[in-house]
Design a protein around this motif. Structure first.
Motif, PDB file in Angstrom:
ATOM      1  N   GLU A 268      43.933  36.315  31.639  1.00  0.00           N
ATOM      2  CA  GLU A 268      42.526  36.748  31.648  1.00  0.00           C
ATOM      3  C   GLU A 268      41.811  36.255  32.900  1.00  0.00           C
ATOM      4  O   GLU A 268      41.120  37.021  33.583  1.00  0.00           O
ATOM      5  CB  GLU A 268      41.820  36.204  30.405  1.00  0.00           C
ATOM      6  CG  GLU A 268      40.331  36.507  30.357  1.00  0.00           C
ATOM      7  CD  GLU A 268      39.588  35.613  29.371  1.00  0.00           C
ATOM      8  OE1 GLU A 268      38.359  35.490  29.521  1.00  0.00           O
ATOM      9  OE2 GLU A 268      40.227  35.037  28.473  1.00  0.00           O
ATOM     10  N   ARG A 269      42.025  34.977  33.230  1.00  0.00           N
ATOM     11  CA  ARG A 269      41.364  34.397  34.396  1.00  0.00           C
ATOM     12  C   ARG A 269      41.859  35.055  35.681  1.00  0.00           C
ATOM     13  O   ARG A 269      41.065  35.350  36.593  1.00  0.00           O
ATOM     14  CB  ARG A 269      41.620  32.892  34.415  1.00  0.00           C
ATOM     15  CG  ARG A 269      40.825  32.120  35.438  1.00  0.00           C
ATOM     16  CD  ARG A 269      40.794  30.631  35.121  1.00  0.00           C
ATOM     17  NE  ARG A 269      42.106  30.086  34.816  1.00  0.00           N
ATOM     18  CZ  ARG A 269      42.496  29.722  33.583  1.00  0.00           C
ATOM     19  NH1 ARG A 269      41.674  29.846  32.570  1.00  0.00           N
ATOM     20  NH2 ARG A 269      43.699  29.237  33.382  1.00  0.00           N
ATOM     21  N   SER A 270      43.166  35.306  35.769  1.00  0.00           N
ATOM     22  CA  SER A 270      43.730  35.948  36.964  1.00  0.00           C
ATOM     23  C   SER A 270      43.141  37.338  37.164  1.00  0.00           C
ATOM     24  O   SER A 270      42.790  37.720  38.289  1.00  0.00           O
ATOM     25  CB  SER A 270      45.257  36.046  36.839  1.00  0.00           C
ATOM     26  OG  SER A 270      45.838  34.773  36.784  1.00  0.00           O
ATOM     27  N   LEU A 271      43.013  38.091  36.087  1.00  0.00           N
ATOM     28  CA  LEU A 271      42.485  39.453  36.190  1.00  0.00           C
ATOM     29  C   LEU A 271      41.009  39.449  36.570  1.00  0.00           C
ATOM     30  O   LEU A 271      40.575  40.213  37.436  1.00  0.00           O
ATOM     31  CB  LEU A 271      42.697  40.194  34.871  1.00  0.00           C
ATOM     32  CG  LEU A 271      44.155  40.519  34.509  1.00  0.00           C
ATOM     33  CD1 LEU A 271      44.242  41.035  33.081  1.00  0.00           C
ATOM     34  CD2 LEU A 271      44.741  41.556  35.467  1.00  0.00           C
ATOM     35  N   LEU A 272      40.216  38.589  35.909  1.00  0.00           N
ATOM     36  CA  LEU A 272      38.772  38.593  36.162  1.00  0.00           C
ATOM     37  C   LEU A 272      38.408  38.059  37.543  1.00  0.00           C
ATOM     38  O   LEU A 272      37.344  38.378  38.068  1.00  0.00           O
ATOM     39  CB  LEU A 272      38.059  37.776  35.085  1.00  0.00           C
ATOM     40  CG  LEU A 272      38.034  38.415  33.689  1.00  0.00           C
ATOM     41  CD1 LEU A 272      37.413  37.462  32.678  1.00  0.00           C
ATOM     42  CD2 LEU A 272      37.264  39.735  33.714  1.00  0.00           C
ATOM     43  N   THR A 273      39.280  37.225  38.128  1.00  0.00           N
ATOM     44  CA  THR A 273      39.007  36.729  39.481  1.00  0.00           C
ATOM     45  C   THR A 273      39.624  37.620  40.544  1.00  0.00           C
ATOM     46  O   THR A 273      39.470  37.344  41.742  1.00  0.00           O
ATOM     47  CB  THR A 273      39.551  35.299  39.654  1.00  0.00           C
ATOM     48  OG1 THR A 273      40.949  35.283  39.319  1.00  0.00           O
ATOM     49  CG2 THR A 273      38.801  34.319  38.768  1.00  0.00           C
ATOM     50  N   SER A 274      40.319  38.689  40.129  1.00  0.00           N
ATOM     51  CA  SER A 274      40.989  39.568  41.084  1.00  0.00           C
ATOM     52  C   SER A 274      40.375  40.956  41.167  1.00  0.00           C
ATOM     53  O   SER A 274      40.441  41.594  42.217  1.00  0.00           O
ATOM     54  CB  SER A 274      42.481  39.690  40.724  1.00  0.00           C
ATOM     55  OG  SER A 274      43.116  38.434  40.765  1.00  0.00           O
ATOM     56  N   VAL A 275      39.821  41.463  40.075  1.00  0.00           N
ATOM     57  CA  VAL A 275      39.252  42.817  40.081  1.00  0.00           C
ATOM     58  C   VAL A 275      37.885  42.790  39.409  1.00  0.00           C
ATOM     59  O   VAL A 275      37.613  41.950  38.558  1.00  0.00           O
ATOM     60  CB  VAL A 275      40.167  43.829  39.340  1.00  0.00           C
ATOM     61  CG1 VAL A 275      41.452  44.057  40.091  1.00  0.00           C
ATOM     62  CG2 VAL A 275      40.451  43.371  37.905  1.00  0.00           C
ATOM     63  N   ASP A 276      37.016  43.739  39.810  1.00  0.00           N
ATOM     64  CA  ASP A 276      35.703  43.823  39.174  1.00  0.00           C
ATOM     65  C   ASP A 276      35.590  45.120  38.374  1.00  0.00           C
ATOM     66  O   ASP A 276      36.556  45.895  38.276  1.00  0.00           O
ATOM     67  CB  ASP A 276      34.575  43.684  40.194  1.00  0.00           C
ATOM     68  CG  ASP A 276      34.563  44.811  41.219  1.00  0.00           C
ATOM     69  OD1 ASP A 276      35.287  45.807  41.025  1.00  0.00           O
ATOM     70  OD2 ASP A 276      33.834  44.683  42.216  1.00  0.00           O
ATOM     71  N   ALA A 277      34.398  45.353  37.804  1.00  0.00           N
ATOM     72  CA  ALA A 277      34.222  46.452  36.852  1.00  0.00           C
ATOM     73  C   ALA A 277      34.489  47.819  37.464  1.00  0.00           C
ATOM     74  O   ALA A 277      34.912  48.734  36.763  1.00  0.00           O
ATOM     75  CB  ALA A 277      32.815  46.404  36.257  1.00  0.00           C
ATOM     76  N   ASP A 278      34.230  47.978  38.756  1.00  0.00           N
ATOM     77  CA  ASP A 278      34.466  49.299  39.348  1.00  0.00           C
ATOM     78  C   ASP A 278      35.885  49.456  39.883  1.00  0.00           C
ATOM     79  O   ASP A 278      36.211  50.457  40.529  1.00  0.00           O
ATOM     80  CB  ASP A 278      33.447  49.588  40.453  1.00  0.00           C
ATOM     81  CG  ASP A 278      33.587  48.632  41.633  1.00  0.00           C
ATOM     82  OD1 ASP A 278      34.519  47.802  41.638  1.00  0.00           O
ATOM     83  OD2 ASP A 278      32.747  48.708  42.562  1.00  0.00           O
ATOM     84  N   GLY A 279      36.738  48.454  39.632  1.00  0.00           N
ATOM     85  CA  GLY A 279      38.140  48.552  40.033  1.00  0.00           C
ATOM     86  C   GLY A 279      38.436  47.976  41.393  1.00  0.00           C
ATOM     87  O   GLY A 279      39.597  47.969  41.818  1.00  0.00           O
ATOM     88  N   SER A 280      37.423  47.477  42.107  1.00  0.00           N
ATOM     89  CA  SER A 280      37.656  46.902  43.433  1.00  0.00           C
ATOM     90  C   SER A 280      38.407  45.575  43.302  1.00  0.00           C
ATOM     91  O   SER A 280      38.170  44.797  42.379  1.00  0.00           O
ATOM     92  CB  SER A 280      36.326  46.662  44.145  1.00  0.00           C
ATOM     93  OG  SER A 280      35.612  47.866  44.276  1.00  0.00           O
ATOM     94  N   VAL A 281      39.314  45.352  44.265  1.00  0.00           N
ATOM     95  CA  VAL A 281      40.032  44.077  44.303  1.00  0.00           C
ATOM     96  C   VAL A 281      39.165  43.065  45.038  1.00  0.00           C
ATOM     97  O   VAL A 281      38.701  43.323  46.158  1.00  0.00           O
ATOM     98  CB  VAL A 281      41.399  44.233  44.990  1.00  0.00           C
ATOM     99  CG1 VAL A 281      42.113  42.883  45.063  1.00  0.00           C
ATOM    100  CG2 VAL A 281      42.260  45.233  44.226  1.00  0.00           C
ATOM    101  N   LEU A 282      38.918  41.919  44.435  1.00  0.00           N
ATOM    102  CA  LEU A 282      38.005  40.918  44.982  1.00  0.00           C
ATOM    103  C   LEU A 282      38.670  40.088  46.073  1.00  0.00           C
ATOM    104  O   LEU A 282      39.897  39.950  46.106  1.00  0.00           O
ATOM    105  CB  LEU A 282      37.519  39.996  43.856  1.00  0.00           C
ATOM    106  CG  LEU A 282      36.791  40.690  42.692  1.00  0.00           C
ATOM    107  CD1 LEU A 282      36.563  39.702  41.556  1.00  0.00           C
ATOM    108  CD2 LEU A 282      35.476  41.275  43.171  1.00  0.00           C
ATOM    109  N   ASP A 283      37.856  39.508  46.960  1.00  0.00           N
ATOM    110  CA  ASP A 283      38.383  38.653  48.028  1.00  0.00           C
ATOM    111  C   ASP A 283      39.200  37.496  47.461  1.00  0.00           C
ATOM    112  O   ASP A 283      40.193  37.065  48.062  1.00  0.00           O
ATOM    113  CB  ASP A 283      37.226  38.066  48.856  1.00  0.00           C
ATOM    114  CG  ASP A 283      36.473  39.145  49.624  1.00  0.00           C
ATOM    115  OD1 ASP A 283      36.828  40.330  49.477  1.00  0.00           O
ATOM    116  OD2 ASP A 283      35.533  38.799  50.353  1.00  0.00           O
TER     117      ASP A 283
END
Length: 817
Positions: A131-146
C-alpha cells in the motif's frame, strides 16, 4: 429463486435503490448482484451485521469506503507475465488496500459491542508495505510521482533545471530591443515538445533557429532559437530516460501486485461486502427498516408490512399484517378490483426476497419468518403475442411449471386464480389447483374473485380467507387487509350507487341466485359486526389510555413532591461548586507564585500553604452549610491524633489529593501532610485515613453514590456531584494520558476539565488527550475547549509516534517547574 419471480416482484427496484446507497461504484455493482440466500445462519449474520453498522451510523461513525473500483481486470492483467499496469490501475489497487486498513483500524478503536463486525475485520490480510509503495509512487490521475524511485527523482530534477534554463534564455531574448518588432506575442510556449517563440512571418530572418509550427493564418511561425537547441536536445534525452524509468517503476509495481493478487482479491471482495452492508444500514436508517427474526423453515408473519417500492418512491403504503405457514398454509384473499390484493401479494413475496438477501424490511419490530427454499409467482397479465398465448394460457403455462416444482419449503403467489376463462370452469380449475398446492404442503397466497375458492378456503382445514376492505359509502377501497373474513366484489353495490336502473339490478340478482345473494349478505353482516367490534375495541383502548395517562400524572406528581429534597440539594450543590471553583483558581495562583520563586520556596511554603488552607477551610464551611440545608449526611468524624502516625497515608478533602503524614499538631488540632513537592498544614477534620481505593473528582471512593444518599462525607467533597473522570493515581500522580474515545462530546469535556485541574495540581508539564479521528467532531470540540482554558499554555497535534492526528498534546501553564 428464478429470475422470473425476482423480476415480477420488482426485486430489481429494491436492489437499484440499495445500490444508490453504496459508497463506491464497485459496491453498487455488488448490491445489484445480490440474490436471496437459503442458509438461515448466513441470513441471520447479514442482518445482524447490518444492525451493528446501523449503530455506527447512529453515532455518526460510518465506515469510509468511497472510491473503490472494480479490480478484476487489473488483477487479471497483473497475473500475466510481462504485463504492465497503468498508473491509474495501480492507484485503484492502492485505494482498496488503504480502505481495508482504515476500516479495520476504525472498528478496532471503537469502544462498542460489535462482535460480528470485529470478527469480519479479522478476515482482512492487509498489505501495508505494498500500500505504501503504491501510494508513494502513483497519484489519483495515474501519474508516476517523483518519489517512485531515486533515479526518477534525479531525472526530473535534471529536466526541470534544463527547461528553466531554456525559458530564462528565451525570456531574456524577448526583452531585447532587437527582437521587439519580430515577436508576435510576449510569451514562451511549446510545439512538438520543444520550447519556441511566436515570431511574425515577415520577421522570420531576424530569429535564427528551427521552425516547429505555423499559425492557421500563417502570420506566426513558432521558432526554437538556435541558442537553446542543444539544451532542448538534452531535455529530449532526459525525457527518454525518464520514460524508461517510469515504465520500469510501473512494471516493478505490477509484479508486486501480481504476486499478492489472491490476497488483494480476497480483501477487496470483503470491502465490497462491507460497502453493501453499509448501504443496507443507511437504507435501514433512512426508511425505518427492521431486521426480522429468522426461525425455522417456510412460514412468515409480517407485522405492519409496507410495500418497499412504494415507500422508496415516497408514496403512502397502508401497513398490513400477513401470516401464512403456521396456523394455516393456504391463504385466499378476495375483494374488489383496485382494492390492494395484488399489492398485498407482492408485499408478502418481496419482503421474503429482501429478508433472505439479508436486507432489513419495511415492517414493525417482531416480524418473523422461516426460510423458503424457493418463491414462485404468477402475477399480472403475462400474455405473449409472440407465442400466441392468451392471458389465460399464459397464466396456466406458468402454473404448470409451479406445480411441478413446489414442495413444503416453497412459497407460491398466484394472482387472480381461475380468471380469464368461463367462471364455472375457471372456478373448478382454481379449486383443483389450490387443493393440489395444499396437498403438496406448499405455502400459498392466492387472490381471486371466485366464490368457489372462498368457500373452499372456509371449509378446508389448513386454509384461511382474508379480504381487502371496501368503503361502501365512498365507493373506495381502504387497502386494509382483514384476516379470517372473505371479501365481496361489490359489483352490484357499485352499480346501484352509480345510478344503474333498479329493474336491471333486480334482474341481475335473480340471475345471481338466492344462494349467492345469501353468501354476499352473510359476508356483509360479518364485516359490519367486525367493524362494530373494532369500534368497541377502539373505545376500550381509548379508555385504557386515559386511565394510563391519569395514573402517569399521579405518579409524576408524587415523584415531584418526593424529589423536592433532591432539588434543594442540587441547588445547594451548584452554589457549593461555584465556591470550589473560586478556591481552585486561588490555589492555582498560589502554586504559580511558588513555582515562579524557587529560591524563596522553602521560606514561603508554610505561609502559602496556610493561605490555601485558610481559604479552603472557609469555602468548606460554606459548603457544609449548603449541604446541611439540603439534608446531606454530616462530615465523617476526624481521625484521632494517635491514628495519624508519621508515614500514614491520608486523603485531604479540601485539596482532593492523597499524601503522607509528616507531623501531627494535637494542640492546634492540625496535621502536616506531604503531597508531591508540596507540604501543607490542614485541620484534622479535613483528612481521613486512606483506604487505597481510587476516588472520584469529588473526593469520594470510586463507586460511591452521590447526593444525599451517597457516602463520602461533607465539606467540599460531599457538596460536589461525582464527575465521570476518575484520575488513575500511581504513587499520588495523575496519568499523563486521557482517553476520550467512544464518548460523547459534553461528558468528555467535563472529564477533560477535571483532568486538567488534577494534572496541574500534581505538577505535570505536558499531557496527551486521545480523541481519535472519527468525523472530527470530538477533535474540534477539544480544540475549542483548550483555546479558552486558563491552565493551557499551548497545544499541538501529536507526532506519529504519539498517535498522530488522533492525539492532542497539551502544555500546561507553569507546569513542571
Amino acid at each position: 429463486m428464478d429470475e422470473h419471480t425476482l423480476r415480477v416482484l420488482e426485486f430489481d427496484k429494491v436492489l437499484d435503490k440499495l445500490s444508490r446507497c453504496c459508497a463506491s461504484e464497485a459496491g453498487a455493482d455488488a448490491a445489484r448482484a445480490l440474490r436471496p440466500l437459503v442458509d438461515p445462519i448466513v441470513i441471520r449474520r447479514r442482518l445482524a451485521l447490518t444492525a451493528e453498522l446501523a449503530t455506527l451510523h447512529a453515532l455518526d461513525e460510518p465506515l469510509t469506503l468511497a472510491g473503490l473500483r472494480d479490480l478484476s481486470p487489473h488483477l487479471r492483467m497483473a497475473r500475466v507475465d510481462g504485463a504492465t499496469l497503468e498508473g491509474k490501475a495501480l492507484f485503484d489497487v492502492a485505494v482498496s488496500l488503504r480502505a481495508a486498513r482504515m476500516a479495520r483500524d476504525q472498528v478496532k478503536k471503537l469502544e462498542l459491542e460489535l462482535p460480528l463486525l470485529r470478527e469480519l475485520m479479522k478476515r482482512f490480510h492487509l498489505l501495508p508495505t505494498l500500500e505504501r509503495s503504491l501510494l508513494t509512487s502513483v497519484d489519483a490521475d495515474g501519474s508516476v510521482l517523483d518519489e517512485a524511485s531515486p533515479a526518477l527523482h534525479a531525472l526530473r530534477q535534471r529536466r526541470r533545471g534544463l527547461e528553466w534554463g531554456i525559458q530564462d534564455k528565451m525570456e531574456r531574448m524577448m526583452r531585447s530591443s532587437e527582437l521587439s518588432e519580430a515577436l508576435q506575442d510576449q510569451f514562451v510556449t511549446k510545439r512538438e515538445g520543444r520550447w519556441v517563440l511566436p515570431v511574425r512571418s515577415t520577421h522570420r530572418a531576424q530569429v535564427s533557429g528551427i521552425v516547429h509550427d505555423r499559425s492557421d493564418t500563417g502570420n506566426t511561425v513558432f521558432v526554437e532559437p538556435e541558442v537553446v537547441v542543444e539544451m532542448g536536445n538534452q531535455v529530449r534525452d532526459v525525457e527518454t530516460k525518464e520514460r524508461v524509468e517510469v515504465n520500469r517503476v510501473l512494471r516493478e509495481l505490477t509484479v508486486a501486485v501480481g504476486r499478492a493478487a489472491d490476497t488483494i482479491e480476497a480483501d477487496h471482495a470483503l470491502l465490497l461486502e462491507l460497502d453493501v452492508l453499509e448501504a443496507q444500514a443507511r437504507l435501514s436508517r433512512d426508511y425505518s427498516l427492521v431486521s426480522p427474526e429468522v426461525d425455522g423453515e417456510a412460514w412468515l408473519d409480517w407485522r405492519e408490512a409496507r410495500h418497499p417500492v412504494l415507500i422508496f418512491n415516497g408514496r403512502a403504503a397502508v401497513p398490513l399484517d400477513l401470516r401464512v405457514g403456521q396456523d394455516y398454509r393456504t391463504l385466499v384473499i378476495t375483494g374488489p378490483n383496485t382494492g390492494g390484493k395484488t399489492v398485498t401479494l407482492k408485499t408478502a413475496g418481496l419482503l421474503v426476497l429482501m429478508a433472505q438477501s439479508g436486507i432489513p424490511i419495511p415492517a414493525a419490530a417482531g416480524s418473523r419468518f422461516g426460510v423458503f427454499r424457493a418463491v414462485h409467482c404468477d402475477v399480472g397479465d403475462e400474455q405473449s403475442i409472440e407465442q400466441s398465448l392468451s392471458t389465460f394460457s399464459s397464466h396456466l403455462t406458468r402454473i404448470v411449471r409451479i406445480l411441478a416444482a413446489c414442495d413444503r419449503a416453497t412459497l407460491v403467489l398466484l394472482d387472480e386464480l381461475g380468471a380469464g376463462t368461463d367462471p364455472a370452469e375457471g372456478g373448478a380449475l382454481g379449486q383443483a389447483i389450490l387443493e393440489t398446492l395444499h396437498e403438496r404442503e406448499a405455502r400459498s397466497v392466492v387472490t381471486t374473485h371466485l366464490s368457489d375458492l372462498k368457500i373452499l378456503a372456509h371449509s378446508r382445514a389448513g386454509m384461511a380467507n382474508a379480504s381487502v376492505q371496501f368503503d361502501a359509502v365512498s365507493l373506495r377501497p381502504t387497502f386494509q387487509l382483514v384476516l379470517g373474513i372473505p371479501g365481496n366484489s361489490n359489483a352490484l353495490l357499485i352499480a346501484e350507487r352509480l345510478g344503474v336502473e333498479k329493474g336491471i339490478l333486480e334482474r341481475a340478482r335473480k340471475y345471481l341466485g338466492q344462494g349467492r345473494l345469501d353468501l354476499e349478505e352473510l359476508i356483509r353482516d360479518l364485516n359490519a359486526k367486525r367493524s362494530e367490534l373494532e369500534a368497541e375495541r377502539g373505545a376500550v383502548a381509548h379508555a385504557r389510555a386515559e386511565v394510563s395517562h391519569l395514573e402517569k400524572q399521579i405518579q409524576e406528581e408524587l415523584a415531584r413532591w418526593k424529589g423536592r429534597k433532591q432539588e434543594i440539594y442540587r441547588e445547594a450543590r451548584t452554589e457549593a461548586e461555584d465556591f470550589l471553583k473560586e478556591a481552585r483558581r486561588e490555589v492555582h495562583a498560589v502554586l504559580e507564585e511558588l513555582r515562579s520563586r524557587p529560591k524563596e520556596h522553602k521560606e514561603r511554603a508554610s505561609e502559602v500553604a496556610g493561605k490555601v488552607g485558610e481559604r479552603l477551610a472557609g469555602i468548606g464551611e460554606k459548603v457544609d452549610r449548603f449541604a446541611a440545608a439540603a439534608g446531606a449526611p454530616p462530615r465523617p468524624a476526624a481521625p484521632k491524633p494517635e491514628e495519624l502516625k508519621p508515614g500514614a497515608r491520608v486523603f485531604v478533602r479540601s485539596m482532593n489529593c492523597e499524601g503522607e503524614v509528616l507531623e501531627t499538631l494535637p494542640k492546634k488540632g492540625r496535621v502536616r501532610v506531604g503531597s508531591g513537592e508540596f507540604r501543607i498544614e490542614v485541620d484534622l477534620a479535613d483528612v481521613e485515613l486512606s483506604t487505597g481505593k481510587r476516588r472520584d473528582g469529588a473526593g469520594r471512593p470510586a463507586g460511591a453514590g452521590s447526593g444525599s444518599s451517597g457516602g463520602g462525607g461533607g465539606g467540599a467533597g460531599s457538596a460536589r456531584s461525582a464527575p465521570k473522570f476518575v484520575p488513575s493515581r500511581r504513587g499520588g500522580k495523575v496519568e499523563s494520558r486521557l482517553h476520550l474515545l467512544g464518548k460523547r462530546v459534553e461528558p468528555a469535556l467535563r472529564e477533560l476539565a477535571q483532568y486538567l485541574d488534577s494534572a496541574a495540581l500534581t505538577g505535570l508539564a505536558e499531557v496527551q488527550v486521545v480523541h481519535g479521528y472519527g468525523t472530527g467532531a470530538m477533535e474540534r470540540a477539544v480544540t475549542e475547549f483548550l483555546k479558552k482554558h486558563p491552565l493551557v499554555e499551548k497545544f499541538r497535534q501529536g507526532e506519529p509516534s504519539e498517535g498522530g492526528g488522533g492525539v492532542t498534546v497539551v502544555t500546561l501553564s507553569g507546569g513542571g517547574r
